[in-house]
Design an enzyme around this catalytic site. Structure first.
Site, mmCIF file in Angstrom:
data_model
loop_
_atom_site.group_PDB
_atom_site.id
_atom_site.type_symbol
_atom_site.label_atom_id
_atom_site.label_comp_id
_atom_site.label_asym_id
_atom_site.label_seq_id
_atom_site.Cartn_x
_atom_site.Cartn_y
_atom_site.Cartn_z
ATOM 1 N N SER A 148 1.486 -3.617 31.475
ATOM 2 C CA SER A 148 1.786 -2.434 32.293
ATOM 3 C C SER A 148 2.677 -1.458 31.524
ATOM 4 C CB SER A 148 2.415 -2.830 33.630
ATOM 5 O OG SER A 148 3.722 -3.327 33.461
ATOM 6 N N ASN A 149 3.619 -1.964 30.747
ATOM 7 C CA ASN A 149 4.443 -1.056 29.929
ATOM 8 C C ASN A 149 3.572 -0.348 28.890
ATOM 9 O OD1 ASN A 149 7.484 -1.068 30.389
ATOM 10 N ND2 ASN A 149 6.999 -3.241 30.537
ATOM 11 N N LYS A 161 5.741 -13.600 21.158
ATOM 12 C CA LYS A 161 5.889 -14.389 19.933
ATOM 13 C C LYS A 161 7.020 -13.847 19.082
ATOM 14 C CE LYS A 161 2.690 -17.140 20.952
ATOM 15 N NZ LYS A 161 3.026 -18.516 21.288
ATOM 16 N N ILE A 167 8.832 -12.496 16.014
ATOM 17 C CA ILE A 167 8.370 -11.751 14.839
ATOM 18 C C ILE A 167 8.997 -12.407 13.600
ATOM 19 C CG2 ILE A 167 8.294 -9.469 13.738
ATOM 20 C CD1 ILE A 167 6.935 -9.390 16.438
ATOM 21 N N ASN A 200 12.337 -3.267 21.091
ATOM 22 C CA ASN A 200 11.953 -4.211 22.145
ATOM 23 C C ASN A 200 12.579 -3.782 23.469
ATOM 24 O OD1 ASN A 200 10.867 -6.632 23.281
ATOM 25 N ND2 ASN A 200 12.886 -7.585 23.127
ATOM 26 N N HIS A 256 13.970 -5.533 27.085
ATOM 27 C CA HIS A 256 14.314 -6.812 27.714
ATOM 28 C C HIS A 256 14.686 -6.533 29.173
ATOM 29 C CE1 HIS A 256 15.586 -10.984 27.811
ATOM 30 N NE2 HIS A 256 16.620 -10.593 28.518
ATOM 31 N N ASP A 294 16.850 -11.117 20.908
ATOM 32 C CA ASP A 294 17.546 -10.251 21.877
ATOM 33 C C ASP A 294 18.939 -9.837 21.420
ATOM 34 O OD1 ASP A 294 15.386 -10.370 23.653
ATOM 35 O OD2 ASP A 294 16.137 -12.204 24.586
#
Ligand code: GRF
Length: 194
Positions: A12-13, A93, A95, A109, A111, A152
């Protein structure tokens, strides 16, 4: 600037980014085009979205590959498509380090929580929201950050918050947070392109 979106699931993003980023870049007079959608999941919904929008796709097999071999798979694809910026949108996954080193501050990214809290290995999907609700937090939100070699952890570019209401569940929070993702991710990507 050639942009690749990496996604593993529903996408969806990715769909919002594909729909809205071109106009945002045009408004800012910045050069950029989504020229690749990469997934590790041959059944990922994002492949249909890419096909509808005539964006080239690559499906990679991550299983049973050593880190070195896997790095080469990524790097060959990224070089073949002349990619400058990578946007992770629900890519599950890890990277490989060599890929991250080849794209310093060029992998973004999103989060679904306020990092540095509620991040790290295993913190994805509904688990993140369950942890936030179970901890009795009053707010949650999204974090958009550059990717470095620690899960993260890379430099935070943008955060937005939402409040938890009485009786909030992980599922209702997930819906709220996803809406925040949709309203901000494209904008932040557009601003990251200089
Ligand atoms: C989002 O919640 C994102 O924060 C996380 O994975 C989810 C992807 O959703 N990294 P979608 O595939 O874009 O719908």
């Amino acid at each position: 600037m050639n942009i690749a979106i990496f996604a593993s699931g529903g996408g969806s993003n990715s769909e919002v980014i594909i729909k809205t980023l071109p106009k945002l870049l045009e408004e800012r007079k910045r050069e950029g085009k989504i020229t690749l959608v990469l997934t590790n999941n041959a059944k990922a919904g994002v492949l249909d979205i890419a096909a509808l929008n005539k964006i080239p796709t690559e499906i990679i097999e991550v299983k049973n590959k050593q880190e070195g071999e896997l790095s080469n798979v990524y790097l060959d694809i990224l070089s073949k498509h002349k990619i400058d910026l990578i946007v992770l949108a629900g890519y599950l996954k890890k990277i490989p380090a060599l890929v991250i080193q080849a794209f310093p501050q060029k992998i973004i990214n999103i989060h679904p929580a306020l990092l540095p809290a509620y991040g790290g290995a295993g913190m994805y999907g509904l688990r993140v929201h369950e942890a936030v609700v179970n901890a009795g937090e009053k707010q949650s939100g999204i974090t958009i950050h550059f990717v470095d070699e620690v899960y993260d952890h890379g430099e935070i570019i943008f955060q937005a918050t939402c409040l938890l209401e009485e009786g909030e569940t992980a599922k209702s929070l997930a819906t709220k947070v996803l809406a925040l993702e949709h309203s901000h991710y494209s904008n932040v990507i557009a601003n990251a392109i200089v």
